[in-house]
Design a protein around this motif. Sequence first.
Motif, mmCIF file in Angstrom:
data_model
loop_
_atom_site.group_PDB
_atom_site.id
_atom_site.type_symbol
_atom_site.label_atom_id
_atom_site.label_comp_id
_atom_site.label_asym_id
_atom_site.label_seq_id
_atom_site.Cartn_x
_atom_site.Cartn_y
_atom_site.Cartn_z
ATOM 1 N N LEU A 85 0.832 -1.205 0.000
ATOM 2 C CA LEU A 85 0.000 0.000 0.000
ATOM 3 C C LEU A 85 0.868 1.258 0.000
ATOM 4 N N LEU A 86 1.948 1.231 0.767
ATOM 5 C CA LEU A 86 2.852 2.375 0.808
ATOM 6 C C LEU A 86 3.489 2.623 -0.557
ATOM 7 N N SER A 87 3.775 1.551 -1.300
ATOM 8 C CA SER A 87 4.468 1.665 -2.583
ATOM 9 C C SER A 87 3.542 2.068 -3.728
ATOM 10 N N LEU A 88 2.240 1.800 -3.586
ATOM 11 C CA LEU A 88 1.304 2.049 -4.683
ATOM 12 C C LEU A 88 1.340 3.484 -5.217
ATOM 13 N N PRO A 89 1.253 4.516 -4.375
ATOM 14 C CA PRO A 89 1.250 5.881 -4.923
ATOM 15 C C PRO A 89 2.487 6.205 -5.744
ATOM 16 N N TYR A 90 3.651 5.738 -5.304
ATOM 17 C CA TYR A 90 4.888 6.017 -6.033
ATOM 18 C C TYR A 90 4.904 5.302 -7.384
ATOM 19 N N ILE A 91 4.473 4.045 -7.399
ATOM 20 C CA ILE A 91 4.467 3.292 -8.653
ATOM 21 C C ILE A 91 3.464 3.882 -9.630
ATOM 22 N N ILE A 92 2.283 4.252 -9.144
ATOM 23 C CA ILE A 92 1.273 4.852 -10.021
ATOM 24 C C ILE A 92 1.799 6.158 -10.616
ATOM 25 N N THR A 93 2.385 7.004 -9.785
ATOM 26 C CA THR A 93 2.865 8.304 -10.248
ATOM 27 C C THR A 93 3.997 8.166 -11.267
ATOM 28 N N THR A 94 4.997 7.331 -10.962
ATOM 29 C CA THR A 94 6.133 7.184 -11.876
ATOM 30 C C THR A 94 5.718 6.505 -13.176
ATOM 31 N N THR A 95 4.801 5.538 -13.086
ATOM 32 C CA THR A 95 4.334 4.870 -14.296
ATOM 33 C C THR A 95 3.546 5.825 -15.190
ATOM 34 N N GLU A 96 2.676 6.619 -14.575
ATOM 35 C CA GLU A 96 1.890 7.568 -15.372
ATOM 36 C C GLU A 96 2.793 8.616 -16.014
ATOM 37 N N GLU A 97 3.809 9.076 -15.297
ATOM 38 C CA GLU A 97 4.746 10.036 -15.881
ATOM 39 C C GLU A 97 5.504 9.427 -17.055
ATOM 40 N N ALA A 98 5.839 8.139 -16.952
ATOM 41 C CA ALA A 98 6.512 7.468 -18.070
ATOM 42 C C ALA A 98 5.582 7.338 -19.273
ATOM 43 N N LEU A 99 4.296 7.089 -19.037
ATOM 44 C CA LEU A 99 3.331 6.971 -20.130
ATOM 45 C C LEU A 99 3.062 8.314 -20.790
ATOM 46 N N VAL A 100 3.050 9.375 -19.994
ATOM 47 C CA VAL A 100 2.790 10.710 -20.546
ATOM 48 C C VAL A 100 3.875 11.120 -21.533
ATOM 49 N N ARG A 101 5.113 10.656 -21.303
ATOM 50 C CA ARG A 101 6.227 11.037 -22.175
ATOM 51 C C ARG A 101 6.140 10.410 -23.570
ATOM 52 N N ILE A 102 5.319 9.390 -23.736
ATOM 53 C CA ILE A 102 5.195 8.746 -25.048
ATOM 54 C C ILE A 102 4.376 9.661 -25.965
#
Length: 285
Positions: free
Chosen positions: A145-162
């Motif tokens: 649960l602690l890791s979820l916000p970080y993974i969601i944020t970094t993954t979405e930022e990686a997708l936005v760059r495409i």
Amino acid sequence: MRYRTPKITSVIEWGTLLLSTCLVCFFLLVVLWEIISKGASKLSWEFVFTVPTDGMTKGGIFTPVVGTVLLTMITALFSIPFGVSCAIYLNEYAENNWLTRTIRASIRNLSGVPSIIYGLFGLALFVQALQFGTSLMAAGLTLGLLSLPYIITTTEEALVRIPNSMREAALAVGATKFETIKDVVVPSAMPGILTGVVLTLSRAAGETAPILFTGAAFYINRSTGYLNDEFMALPYHLYMLSTQHQSIEEVRPIAYGTALVLVIVVFLMNLTAFYFRYKYRKNEN
């Protein structure tokens, strides 16, 4: 003087940045030197692969190492699929409306919540409500649960760059939206996704507060691997040796050795993130 002002300003800005960087590196080197100089003498294969004995005054750290590895695996199995899937939905499927913006803001706010709050929440939800008890499973899910916000944020930022042009090109040749995401978008964003995931897991592996309430044990002189058992973990083991042990001076070398092993584990995980990033970028080129 009018022509010299911009140059002087640039020199001041450059000097300030350089000084800040040097100060950070200096304190980092001081901390590393303190840990390495006092912990290197304990570092050996016997120290890593021997269970603690005699109330942790002798032996090694094999039990905490096993507990940390299992804890990180449970955290990854819980947080990575949910986190990446959530980020893909928010970036690729969800409409840009007030609800989506509220969800994004909530996720970013959760990233700033102190880890001890997650520990209390894990105690209430996993230990008491779901009756997992103080166990490896409860602690792993709490760290997930602690890791979820970080993974969601970094993954979405990686997708936005495409670039959207890549999506449009795939759709133009007849691919469905799901196929476009699966075969074009996600592979292109994989370096950023993997980097965020590994860095998040390395952070979770060093957390103490969330596992303090959910399953970490003070002393276990055997190797445990059951999901419903209490466990030892390197960060909690280090905390106990440094502050709570009845013979702090006697176990201080073991504490520094444990700290060195933890630093090496986190460093290797970060190095893995950089390797994956380099590998995928090289394949793209």
